[in-house]
Design a protein around this motif. Sequence first.
Motif, PDB file in Angstrom:
ATOM      1  N   ILE A 128      40.726  50.914  56.157  1.00  0.00           N
ATOM      2  CA  ILE A 128      40.772  49.950  57.261  1.00  0.00           C
ATOM      3  C   ILE A 128      39.834  48.775  56.991  1.00  0.00           C
ATOM      4  N   LEU A 129      38.601  49.099  56.593  1.00  0.00           N
ATOM      5  CA  LEU A 129      37.656  48.033  56.301  1.00  0.00           C
ATOM      6  C   LEU A 129      38.074  47.237  55.062  1.00  0.00           C
ATOM      7  N   VAL A 138      31.159  41.296  49.909  1.00  0.00           N
ATOM      8  CA  VAL A 138      30.161  42.330  50.200  1.00  0.00           C
ATOM      9  C   VAL A 138      30.763  43.432  51.054  1.00  0.00           C
ATOM     10  N   VAL A 139      31.580  43.066  52.048  1.00  0.00           N
ATOM     11  CA  VAL A 139      32.252  44.071  52.892  1.00  0.00           C
ATOM     12  C   VAL A 139      33.174  44.948  52.052  1.00  0.00           C
ATOM     13  N   LEU A 140      33.890  44.343  51.115  1.00  0.00           N
ATOM     14  CA  LEU A 140      34.774  45.113  50.237  1.00  0.00           C
ATOM     15  C   LEU A 140      33.984  46.112  49.401  1.00  0.00           C
ATOM     16  N   PHE A 141      32.852  45.686  48.879  1.00  0.00           N
ATOM     17  CA  PHE A 141      32.041  46.590  48.071  1.00  0.00           C
ATOM     18  C   PHE A 141      31.559  47.778  48.888  1.00  0.00           C
ATOM     19  N   ILE A 142      31.149  47.548  50.124  1.00  0.00           N
ATOM     20  CA  ILE A 142      30.707  48.649  50.988  1.00  0.00           C
ATOM     21  C   ILE A 142      31.878  49.565  51.326  1.00  0.00           C
ATOM     22  N   ALA A 143      33.041  48.983  51.604  1.00  0.00           N
ATOM     23  CA  ALA A 143      34.209  49.786  51.976  1.00  0.00           C
ATOM     24  C   ALA A 143      34.668  50.692  50.841  1.00  0.00           C
ATOM     25  N   SER A 144      34.376  50.333  49.600  1.00  0.00           N
ATOM     26  CA  SER A 144      34.824  51.158  48.476  1.00  0.00           C
ATOM     27  C   SER A 144      34.144  52.529  48.450  1.00  0.00           C
ATOM     28  N   VAL A 195      42.697  46.890  44.699  1.00  0.00           N
ATOM     29  CA  VAL A 195      42.291  46.385  46.013  1.00  0.00           C
ATOM     30  C   VAL A 195      40.840  45.914  45.989  1.00  0.00           C
ATOM     31  N   PHE A 196      39.927  46.833  45.771  1.00  0.00           N
ATOM     32  CA  PHE A 196      38.507  46.518  45.955  1.00  0.00           C
ATOM     33  C   PHE A 196      37.956  45.648  44.822  1.00  0.00           C
ATOM     34  N   LEU A 197      38.120  46.115  43.582  1.00  0.00           N
ATOM     35  CA  LEU A 197      37.598  45.310  42.474  1.00  0.00           C
ATOM     36  C   LEU A 197      38.382  44.019  42.286  1.00  0.00           C
ATOM     37  N   ALA A 198      39.677  44.048  42.559  1.00  0.00           N
ATOM     38  CA  ALA A 198      40.465  42.812  42.447  1.00  0.00           C
ATOM     39  C   ALA A 198      39.971  41.761  43.434  1.00  0.00           C
ATOM     40  N   GLY A 199      39.656  42.183  44.671  1.00  0.00           N
ATOM     41  CA  GLY A 199      39.125  41.231  45.640  1.00  0.00           C
ATOM     42  C   GLY A 199      37.752  40.714  45.254  1.00  0.00           C
ATOM     43  N   ILE A 200      36.885  41.613  44.755  1.00  0.00           N
ATOM     44  CA  ILE A 200      35.535  41.184  44.361  1.00  0.00           C
ATOM     45  C   ILE A 200      35.592  40.249  43.157  1.00  0.00           C
ATOM     46  N   ILE A 201      36.434  40.557  42.177  1.00  0.00           N
ATOM     47  CA  ILE A 201      36.580  39.681  41.008  1.00  0.00           C
ATOM     48  C   ILE A 201      37.139  38.323  41.433  1.00  0.00           C
ATOM     49  N   GLY A 202      38.104  38.316  42.355  1.00  0.00           N
ATOM     50  CA  GLY A 202      38.651  37.054  42.851  1.00  0.00           C
ATOM     51  C   GLY A 202      37.588  36.202  43.534  1.00  0.00           C
ATOM     52  N   ALA A 203      36.732  36.849  44.354  1.00  0.00           N
ATOM     53  CA  ALA A 203      35.657  36.112  45.018  1.00  0.00           C
ATOM     54  C   ALA A 203      34.685  35.531  43.998  1.00  0.00           C
ATOM     55  N   ALA A 204      34.355  36.315  42.965  1.00  0.00           N
ATOM     56  CA  ALA A 204      33.433  35.825  41.933  1.00  0.00           C
ATOM     57  C   ALA A 204      34.017  34.623  41.195  1.00  0.00           C
ATOM     58  N   LEU A 262      41.804  40.643  53.957  1.00  0.00           N
ATOM     59  CA  LEU A 262      42.443  39.642  54.812  1.00  0.00           C
ATOM     60  C   LEU A 262      41.544  38.425  54.998  1.00  0.00           C
ATOM     61  N   VAL A 263      40.259  38.657  55.311  1.00  0.00           N
ATOM     62  CA  VAL A 263      39.324  37.547  55.479  1.00  0.00           C
ATOM     63  C   VAL A 263      39.099  36.820  54.148  1.00  0.00           C
ATOM     64  N   LEU A 264      39.033  37.585  53.062  1.00  0.00           N
ATOM     65  CA  LEU A 264      38.798  36.999  51.742  1.00  0.00           C
ATOM     66  C   LEU A 264      39.937  36.073  51.332  1.00  0.00           C
TER      67      LEU A 264
END
Length: 285
Positions: A113-114, A18-24, A57-66, A120-122
């Motif tokens: 930054i976000l 969720v943080v990644l989606f907002i940071a995008s 960065v952003f979509l790769a992290g969100i897809i990985g979380a999913a 990192l947390v993900l």
Amino acid sequence: MNIRSLTRGDGVVIGAAVVLFIASFLDLAGYDCPSGVDCSRFSSPNAWDSLGLLMSVFLAGIIGAALVIVGRLAPRKVVGLDLGQFGTAFTVFALWTAFWTIIDVSDAGAGLILGLLGTLVLAAATVAGPLVPALKAPLVGAPKPAQAVQPPYGGQPGQGYGYPGAQQQQPYGGQPSQGYGYPGAQSGGQPGQHGQTDPAQAQASQAQQSAPQGGAAPAGDFTPFWFAVPVARPLYGEDGAPNPIAELAPGTWYLAVEQRGQGLIAQTQDGRRGVLQDTTGIQRG
């Protein structure tokens, strides 16, 4: 899918996505407005203005979380690998890209930054989740047993249809703990008043019934029982294959139909059978 199979580590993964989606949607780079210049119409690009950075960065992290969450809820394998393993690779790749991108930018904005903190947390949660005991704890606790619930017709209080301890309804004309026409039943106003059985005789008949008969099964025979696991545990195939066929989730009752060595042959709700090798801390029904 069983939401009770999610762990605290999975909750951290969801929060980081969720943080990644907002940071995008935030600025990728900062800027200093010169004095005397109107910068109200100046806007810094965000990740959606850069397809390469958005995907890496952003979509790769969100897809990985999913992939990690779907792999936890419904274990599936692709070319011999779990979906969670693919998801972990995506999150590590997103962190690697975000790290080198923010180093290359002279004045990183809030989005970068976000995004770096989110990846990192993900990545840390997906890698350390199966290893750290605090992150392996269930995200949703087991439901509390219902109280004062009307039992179904023919069932006993606190037990449902098919529950191992349920007793069948006595036939018409029979007495509790006795079959129809049981020799201990009294009739015609014989000993006992108004056709009632003497309490001492009733206890004696129950003791006779509870005593093992000659044709009864030995005490060492296995009796099926219901059980629940304290944490999510894999269920392996009866053929001895190293890959699990299912995952037993806490808060759900399963039927143990056989004992094999130190393990149990368990049956899931959809009829699959397998070997539960780790039986420590299980709750018997």
